[in-house]
Design a protein around this motif. Sequence first.
Motif, mmCIF file in Angstrom:
data_model
loop_
_atom_site.group_PDB
_atom_site.id
_atom_site.type_symbol
_atom_site.label_atom_id
_atom_site.label_comp_id
_atom_site.label_asym_id
_atom_site.label_seq_id
_atom_site.Cartn_x
_atom_site.Cartn_y
_atom_site.Cartn_z
ATOM 1 N N ILE A 5 0.817 -1.210 0.000
ATOM 2 C CA ILE A 5 0.000 0.000 0.000
ATOM 3 C C ILE A 5 0.851 1.260 0.000
ATOM 4 N N PHE A 6 1.919 1.269 0.785
ATOM 5 C CA PHE A 6 2.678 2.501 0.998
ATOM 6 C C PHE A 6 3.931 2.617 0.132
ATOM 7 N N GLY A 7 4.211 1.588 -0.641
ATOM 8 C CA GLY A 7 5.309 1.670 -1.584
ATOM 9 C C GLY A 7 6.681 1.506 -0.955
ATOM 10 N N ASP A 8 7.688 1.949 -1.691
ATOM 11 C CA ASP A 8 9.080 1.809 -1.286
ATOM 12 C C ASP A 8 9.482 2.985 -0.402
ATOM 13 N N PRO A 9 10.054 2.721 0.780
ATOM 14 C CA PRO A 9 10.494 3.819 1.651
ATOM 15 C C PRO A 9 11.438 4.802 0.961
ATOM 16 N N ALA A 10 12.169 4.341 -0.019
ATOM 17 C CA ALA A 10 13.084 5.231 -0.738
ATOM 18 C C ALA A 10 12.328 6.341 -1.461
ATOM 19 N N ASP A 11 11.040 6.113 -1.713
ATOM 20 C CA ASP A 11 10.229 7.103 -2.418
ATOM 21 C C ASP A 11 9.414 7.991 -1.477
ATOM 22 N N TRP A 12 9.508 7.726 -0.168
ATOM 23 C CA TRP A 12 8.744 8.535 0.779
ATOM 24 C C TRP A 12 9.356 9.928 0.894
ATOM 25 N N PRO A 13 8.527 10.928 1.188
ATOM 26 C CA PRO A 13 9.071 12.282 1.372
ATOM 27 C C PRO A 13 9.939 12.364 2.623
ATOM 28 N N ASP A 14 10.846 13.317 2.624
ATOM 29 C CA ASP A 14 11.755 13.507 3.758
ATOM 30 C C ASP A 14 11.060 14.330 4.837
ATOM 31 N N GLN A 15 9.967 13.780 5.349
ATOM 32 C CA GLN A 15 9.189 14.396 6.422
ATOM 33 C C GLN A 15 8.408 13.292 7.116
ATOM 34 N N ASP A 16 7.896 13.591 8.307
ATOM 35 C CA ASP A 16 7.212 12.556 9.091
ATOM 36 C C ASP A 16 5.931 12.078 8.423
ATOM 37 N N LEU A 17 5.157 12.997 7.865
ATOM 38 C CA LEU A 17 3.898 12.647 7.200
ATOM 39 C C LEU A 17 4.209 12.172 5.787
ATOM 40 N N ILE A 18 3.891 10.903 5.502
ATOM 41 C CA ILE A 18 4.218 10.383 4.173
ATOM 42 C C ILE A 18 2.994 10.245 3.277
#
Length: 221
Positions: A5-18
């Motif tokens: 559901i949330f994808g690859d952590p490497a693609d998450w924004p550099d902030q707490d709320l993803i």
Amino acid sequence: MASRIFGDPADWPDQDLIGLSDEFSLPMVIDAYTAGVFPMPLDVAGRQEMGWFSPVERGILPLDELRVTRSLRKMIKRYEVTFDTAFGEVVRRCADPSREGAWIDDRIVDTYTALHIRGLAHSVEARNADGELVGGLYGVAIGGLFAGESMFHDQQRGRDASKTALVALVERLRTAGGPRLLDVQWSTPHLASLGVVEVSRTDYLARLSEALTLPSLTFGP
């Protein structure tokens, strides 16, 4: 460790709320915790959305670094600690809208109750000499992960009761053995005084991956 559901952590924004979503379901929550993410309701332009968080600096409590002061050790003796005897009441007390920073809404209550029924969410209760519930905490347990969600204490009758519940939880996790992970989401000065430290998101996800290989603990009365 990519999530369905949330994808690859490497693609998450550099902030707490993803991420944000209108949808909120039990499968989403289970997937979130195994991916290093947790939900928290947010008001976005007057609309209630579900925020999904993976803090850049994550608060964890290393089980061998819990700090128990002499005064806390004395207070612990005043309480009886139980597990999973009053999950619903603990959640309701944590959700009290009069509490400062209250954030637990009906969606959270209903979903975590469903998690509890499935054996994936647990409570720790601290009771006084009269058997009254005066403190406690609840969280999600999957494999070797225990993700603490909220804790409370009765200000008149439950001094250090929530801390007592935390000490009991740490002892239960510690005696189970293995690289178990006690996640507290964010560190605060209060939690830091108990031994909570911050680790990077990358470090947390590595610890989580290892913890999830462990068998789940058996909680219960």
